[in-house]
Design an enzyme around this catalytic site. Structure first.
Site, short mmCIF file in Angstrom:
data_model
loop_
_atom_site.label_atom_id
_atom_site.label_comp_id
_atom_site.label_asym_id
_atom_site.label_seq_id
_atom_site.Cartn_x
_atom_site.Cartn_y
_atom_site.Cartn_z
N CYS A 187 -8.71 -25.88 9.57
CA CYS A 187 -7.29 -25.48 10.03
C CYS A 187 -6.67 -26.16 10.69
O CYS A 187 -7.46 -26.54 11.30
CB CYS A 187 -7.40 -23.96 10.04
SG CYS A 187 -8.49 -23.07 11.34
N CYS A 217 -8.23 -25.25 13.63
CA CYS A 217 -9.44 -26.32 13.85
C CYS A 217 -9.47 -27.73 13.83
O CYS A 217 -10.56 -28.72 15.18
CB CYS A 217 -10.72 -26.40 13.39
SG CYS A 217 -11.73 -24.46 12.86
N ASP A 245 -8.30 -6.77 0.27
CA ASP A 245 -7.83 -7.22 1.73
C ASP A 245 -8.48 -6.61 3.14
O ASP A 245 -9.07 -5.42 3.14
CB ASP A 245 -6.05 -6.17 1.27
CG ASP A 245 -6.13 -4.86 1.76
OD1 ASP A 245 -7.12 -3.81 0.79
OD2 ASP A 245 -5.87 -4.66 3.26
N ASP A 290 0.66 -0.84 0.10
CA ASP A 290 -0.13 -0.23 0.22
C ASP A 290 0.87 1.62 -0.03
O ASP A 290 2.30 1.36 0.05
CB ASP A 290 -0.82 -0.05 1.21
CG ASP A 290 -1.74 0.89 0.90
OD1 ASP A 290 -2.47 1.82 -0.44
OD2 ASP A 290 -1.98 1.62 2.28
N CYS A 294 -13.87 -26.23 9.51
CA CYS A 294 -12.71 -25.30 8.88
C CYS A 294 -12.08 -27.03 9.06
O CYS A 294 -11.63 -27.57 10.07
CB CYS A 294 -12.70 -24.35 10.04
SG CYS A 294 -10.58 -23.90 9.79
N HIS A 348 -6.56 -19.19 11.72
CA HIS A 348 -8.17 -19.62 11.61
C HIS A 348 -9.52 -18.50 10.90
O HIS A 348 -9.82 -19.16 9.75
CB HIS A 348 -9.00 -19.85 12.99
CG HIS A 348 -10.77 -20.78 12.39
ND1 HIS A 348 -11.09 -20.97 11.97
CD2 HIS A 348 -11.40 -19.15 12.40
CE1 HIS A 348 -11.94 -21.38 12.21
NE2 HIS A 348 -12.66 -20.26 12.29
#
Length: 378
Positions: free
Chosen positions: A309, A312, A269, A96, A307, A338
């Site tokens: 991940c 989880c 984003d 940015d 999920c 997560h």
RNA sequence: GCGAUGUUGGUGAAGUGGUUAACACGGUAGAUUGUGGUUCUAUUAUGCGUCGGUUCGACUCCGAUACGUCGCC
């Protein structure tokens, strides 16, 4: 004619919305859109290693001109061989411009034609950032996609203020384009204009004349309501070329992502998933979960059974709550993993739905599941 | 046994003879959108050891009592 740093190819377009599935080739590999880009302001997505980012399906990550300029300094990063080498991240990156930080961090700032005079948020040193300097720093950082130095106008702002600001932002865009020295970095223009449709139109059209390789919608999520934000997106996107990527800056709630994709946005984003993770809130397929709540004290079930991940699969809500209550880094790390995985997975589902031309169906499913719609945010 | 002193919420504690008992931590909720890792907001003692008394009115003054701390025999 400059060689283009990125090549954007639309593969599928939704038949009943403006959603599209595309591939974007960058100097650091091919990515698929629509996508969500995790934010790594200080040359790090807080708590996560590059390997963990790859694992959860991250494609592009953000870093920030203003922050890297102050610490450790763009010369250091340049000497390290650029941001990719410095932080050992070998997928595409975006920086940015610092325009937003001038708006969000600097208490004292003086916006002039030549640039912005302000005091930095660390020690109050007087600083000056201009379109040319922002681009020069971004050239040194070496991200695949870099952003124009713009003014993110506060909301609400008067028509006259926004009009002057848009015209200045356009002059800054031109100056940035002229200062841009690397053809392996794509410089995006930013559509501003506040809530004023004609200013959004004017800004978009003028930017298109300058022929940027991609465009973003800026100045949203600054306090306006959802319908206004969606209107801002539509007002800008309408005049942008169909075959260039569109990036909606700073947006990362589920409902706004669906609304953006539906209107033809390719990139998002947002700091939200990682910030709320650090404060103990999880984004799940059942809605938001605040793990600080007492009800999870002895809840030994997974955070989100849907999920895949690490957080989880291996940990319980009770343990996560304990970590968060104790301000432990592992809790912040696991919840960051997560929440990012949740959004990255959402984007995967969105891309698949566009490929299979059932985007609206997916949107309905999510809106029903999370009880979204109208002013209900996620 | 005698003397001194103290007893305020989950914790550390302010405090005044007169409406709603400071502040901090902790607790409970909420917020968070181109980053605030430690942020912000709200809420959290119908009660000031116990029992009497003085007073129009007492957590605040007096007496007794319980418990604690220190000192002396």
């Amino acid at each position: 004619m400059k060689k283009e740093a990125i090549k954007f190819t639309i593969i599928n377009t939704s038949s009943d919305t403006k959603a599209r599935y595309a591939k974007m080739e960058t100097p650091h590999g091919v990515v698929e859109t629509p996508m969500f880009m995790p934010v790594g302001t200080l040359a790090t997505v807080k708590f996560l290693s590059p390997e963990e980012l790859y694992t959860i399906g991250s494609q592009v990550i953000l870093s920030n001109t203003y922050h890297c300029w102050l610490r450790p300094g763009h010369e250091i990063i340049k000497a390290a061989g650029g941001l990719h080498k410095f932080m050992n991240y070998n997928k595409p990156m975006l920086t940015d411009s610092g325009g937003f930080q001038v708006f969000s961090l600097a208490k004292i700032r003086d916006i002039k034609e030549e640039g912005v005079y302000f005091k930095n948020h660390l020690n109050g040193d007087a600083l000056f950032l201009s379109p040319e300097l922002s681009i020069q720093i971004q050239n040194d950082l070496g991200a695949d996609i870099i952003m124009s130095f713009d003014e993110c106008v506060p909301f609400p702002a008067t028509y006259d203020y926004v009009k002057d600001s848009v015209e200045r932002t356009l002059r800054w865009a031109k100056r940035g384009q002229e200062a841009h020295m690397r053809d392996d970095q794509a410089l995006f223009g930013i559509v501003q204009g506040g809530k004023y449709s004609d200013l959004r139109e004017y800004c978009a059209k003028e930017l298109v004349k300058m022929n940027f390789p991609g465009y973003s919608i800026g100045g949203t999520s600054v306090g306006e309501d959802k319908p206004t934000m969606y209107q801002m997106v539509e007002d800008g996107i309408r005049y942008l070329p169909i075959d260039k990527p569109r990036y909606l800056m700073g947006v990362g709630t589920v409902d706004a992502i669906f609304a953006g994709v539906e209107r033809g946005i390719d990139m998002f984003d947002c700091v939200l998933p990682t910030r709320i993770a650090r404060h103990g809130t999880a984004m799940t397929s059942m809605g938001r979960i605040n793990l600080r709540n007492k009800q999870y004290e002895a809840d030994f079930t997974a955070l989100d059974p849907a999920c895949d991940c690490e957080c989880c699969l291996k940990y319980t809500k009770a343990y996560l709550r304990h970590l968060i209550k104790c301000n432990e880094g592992l809790g912040m790390r696991l919840l960051s993993i997560h929440n990012l995985r949740f959004l990255l997975h959402l984007m995967e589902e969105i891309r698949t739905s566009i490929k299979e031309d059932r985007f609206l169906e997916l949107k309905e499913t999510y809106y029903k599941k999370l009880d979204l719609g109208k002013e209900k945010a996620y």
